[in-house]
Design an enzyme around this catalytic site. Structure first.
Site, PDB file in Angstrom:
ATOM      1  N   CYS A  40       0.850  -1.186   0.000  1.00 49.24           N
ATOM      2  CA  CYS A  40       0.000   0.000   0.000  1.00 49.24           C
ATOM      3  C   CYS A  40       0.888   1.238   0.000  1.00 49.24           C
ATOM      4  O   CYS A  40       1.883   1.298   0.733  1.00 49.24           O
ATOM      5  CB  CYS A  40      -0.899  -0.010   1.234  1.00 49.24           C
ATOM      6  SG  CYS A  40      -2.004   1.423   1.363  1.00 49.24           S
ATOM      7  N   HIS A  51      -9.007  -3.435  -2.456  1.00 53.86           N
ATOM      8  CA  HIS A  51      -8.088  -2.611  -1.668  1.00 53.86           C
ATOM      9  C   HIS A  51      -8.606  -1.167  -1.579  1.00 53.86           C
ATOM     10  O   HIS A  51      -8.633  -0.573  -0.496  1.00 53.86           O
ATOM     11  CB  HIS A  51      -6.701  -2.658  -2.321  1.00 53.86           C
ATOM     12  CG  HIS A  51      -5.648  -1.898  -1.604  1.00 53.86           C
ATOM     13  ND1 HIS A  51      -4.678  -2.519  -0.838  1.00 53.86           N
ATOM     14  CD2 HIS A  51      -5.371  -0.573  -1.539  1.00 53.86           C
ATOM     15  CE1 HIS A  51      -3.862  -1.608  -0.337  1.00 53.86           C
ATOM     16  NE2 HIS A  51      -4.265  -0.409  -0.750  1.00 53.86           N
ATOM     17  N   GLU A  52      -9.028  -0.601  -2.718  1.00 54.47           N
ATOM     18  CA  GLU A  52      -9.464   0.799  -2.725  1.00 54.47           C
ATOM     19  C   GLU A  52     -10.810   0.980  -2.029  1.00 54.47           C
ATOM     20  O   GLU A  52     -11.002   1.962  -1.313  1.00 54.47           O
ATOM     21  CB  GLU A  52      -9.496   1.345  -4.151  1.00 54.47           C
ATOM     22  CG  GLU A  52      -8.159   1.305  -4.881  1.00 54.47           C
ATOM     23  CD  GLU A  52      -6.984   1.881  -4.105  1.00 54.47           C
ATOM     24  OE1 GLU A  52      -7.159   2.861  -3.354  1.00 54.47           O
ATOM     25  OE2 GLU A  52      -5.872   1.335  -4.239  1.00 54.47           O
ATOM     26  N   HIS A 103     -10.139   1.160   1.583  1.00 53.12           N
ATOM     27  CA  HIS A 103      -9.704   2.502   2.000  1.00 53.12           C
ATOM     28  C   HIS A 103     -10.909   3.397   2.270  1.00 53.12           C
ATOM     29  O   HIS A 103     -10.934   4.123   3.275  1.00 53.12           O
ATOM     30  CB  HIS A 103      -8.834   3.162   0.923  1.00 53.12           C
ATOM     31  CG  HIS A 103      -7.384   2.845   1.021  1.00 53.12           C
ATOM     32  ND1 HIS A 103      -6.622   3.107   2.141  1.00 53.12           N
ATOM     33  CD2 HIS A 103      -6.538   2.299   0.115  1.00 53.12           C
ATOM     34  CE1 HIS A 103      -5.378   2.733   1.930  1.00 53.12           C
ATOM     35  NE2 HIS A 103      -5.292   2.231   0.704  1.00 53.12           N
TER      36      HIS A 103
END
Length: 163
Positions: free
Chosen positions: A89, A131-132, A135
């Site tokens: 990351c 992953h995004e 976030h």
């Protein structure tokens, strides 16, 4: 617009759930431009708005030279069992750990004109989409690690020169 500085582990914005984007205005258009500019440098697969200090549900992606963005993304489909995938990351520089991710993901959202966008895929794209979205939900990939890996990652962070 501008490539923005990436926020690093420890910044509270990275642990904050991002707000949905309501009306599309010049601020949102500027954010999209900044997200796209921020994902262009080599080695970047995605940048979430929270990683550049903006608490809105948007991210950009750069998968095999295909660069784009999505507003208000929602994971609408996953397939297969989660598998450990080596993951890093930008907000946790230099660390890579096996992170459980679905092998296929489909995400829907919108563009700045209000048109529906659908992104789906396997491999790096599936990993980046998960992953995004994490976030935007206030999660880092570290939160998904097995206990022993998370402990090792936290030790590495404490000993790093950037923390």
């Amino acid at each position: 617009m501008t490539e923005r500085q990436i926020r690093i582990f420890g910044d509270p914005v990275l642990k904050t759930v991002s707000d949905p984007i309501g009306s599309i205005d010049d601020r949102v258009r500027g954010l999209v431009d900044d997200l796209v500019d921020s994902v262009r440098p080599p080695g970047r697969a995605g940048v979430a708005a929270s990683q550049i200090g903006v608490n809105l549900r948007a991210f950009s992606y750069n998968i095999d030279g295909d660069i784009g963005y999505i507003l208000n993304p929602v994971i609408v489909e996953t397939r297969g069992d989660k598998e450990p995938v080596e993951e890093g990351c930008l907000s946790v520089p230099g660390l890579w750990y096996p992170t459980p991710r679905y092998p296929f993901v489909r995400v829907t959202g919108t563009d700045v004109d209000g048109n529906t966008i659908e992104l789906s895929g396997t491999g790096l794209l599936a990993q980046a989409l998960q992953h995004e979205v994490d976030h935007l939900d206030g999660l880092l990939y570290l939160d998904r690690l097995e206990k022993a890996d998370r402990r090792a990652a936290m030790k590495e962070i404490r000993e790093s020169d950037w923390f």
